[in-house]
Write a protein that holds these residues in place. Sequence first.
Motif, mmCIF file in Angstrom:
data_model
loop_
_atom_site.group_PDB
_atom_site.id
_atom_site.type_symbol
_atom_site.label_atom_id
_atom_site.label_comp_id
_atom_site.label_asym_id
_atom_site.label_seq_id
_atom_site.Cartn_x
_atom_site.Cartn_y
_atom_site.Cartn_z
ATOM 1 N N ARG A 237 -2.546 -2.074 -8.332
ATOM 2 C CA ARG A 237 -2.892 -2.431 -6.962
ATOM 3 C C ARG A 237 -4.407 -2.412 -6.759
ATOM 4 O O ARG A 237 -4.977 -3.284 -6.113
ATOM 5 C CB ARG A 237 -2.224 -1.418 -6.026
ATOM 6 N N SER B 295 -0.121 1.982 -8.478
ATOM 7 C CA SER B 295 -1.449 2.113 -7.868
ATOM 8 C C SER B 295 -2.597 1.626 -8.757
ATOM 9 O O SER B 295 -3.525 1.012 -8.237
ATOM 10 C CB SER B 295 -1.678 3.512 -7.308
ATOM 11 N N THR C 143 0.854 -1.192 0.000
ATOM 12 C CA THR C 143 0.000 0.000 0.000
ATOM 13 C C THR C 143 0.892 1.244 0.000
ATOM 14 O O THR C 143 2.102 1.152 0.230
ATOM 15 C CB THR C 143 -0.872 0.053 1.264
#
Length: 340
Positions: A298, A295, A224
Amino acid sequence: MKTILTGIKATGVPHWGNYFGAIRPALDMVSNLKHKDDRFYFFIADYHSLTSVRDPKVMEEYTYEVAAMWLACGLDPERVTIYRQSDIPEVMELFWMLTCHIPKGDLNRAHAYKAARDENEARGQEDLDHGVNAGLFLYPVLMAADIMLFDSDFVPVGKDQVQHIEMARSIAQRMNGLYKAPKGEKFVLKEPKELIQSEVATVIGLDGRKMSKSYQNSIPLFATENELKKLINRVTTDSLPPEVPKRPEDSFLFKFFELFGSEEEIANLRKRYEAGVGWGEVKQLLHAKANEHFSPMREIYFSLMNDRSKIDTILKEGARKASLDAKNVIRRVKQSVMGR
Ligand code: TRP
């Protein structure tokens, strides 16, 4: 028409080293394909994981993680057959036929097995085979079965896997010399070649050694934003003050930045180094860059992991397609080797 196949052992989310060293080059190969009838197989090597994983729940989790990772990185299941190794029982049939044709001594020299023995030796273990199961010993043969079950021409892998492809090729050569292909067929087994991306240097870890899970210096692919920040803060630097000019070549942070940055961005950062730059600032730049890169992936990754029905559907369809192709190859090999 060419067949390109690669697999990833299910042992948890891959790290940056796996991604830049093997995963991305394999994905690039799919997007740069030359012939529209080339065949691609990307699979999850869960039977390979069984050499070390001892918990079915963990096995299941690892399997989903690899599948979700590939889909998140943009693999198109319409174009690529994505399947779970253990869904294809023909792998085991071919595995045994190959096992009976590889000299045991060749397996004694396989890297993974030798490394396990070296480790025992270093620990002062008297029995060098201590803790080594026969699956670990036979690992390269199972891998050869994965590859040859689909008449693969090319196997994109990281450098550490080259020996395995060479072993597969040598089994194929031996069996092609021993047996006659059935009428109308050109070979008993297709001889595969490794495809390594030579321009991909080894990705370093947080401490500057090769990035590896076992060194605990790795950055998980889908860390993250916050985890990423913490990990990047751990990258080893020297203690030069900001205003002192710095050499990009000696900086781990710079090496990480090179993985992501455009040529222009890399050149700009080089200038900043030469003029003197603070490590905190470089870390921020790297964090922003890495986050920008990962991102979108992700997001897809976590949405797939939160609702796994989509992965299930894709793996089921992949198994159906892969099974059909595997059955044809097994029929040919069995006819050549077993006479029926
Ligand atoms: N050994 C490979 C790894 O650990 C995984 C693997 C299993 C594989 N079978 C394969 C890779 C066949 C390429 C082709 O990453």
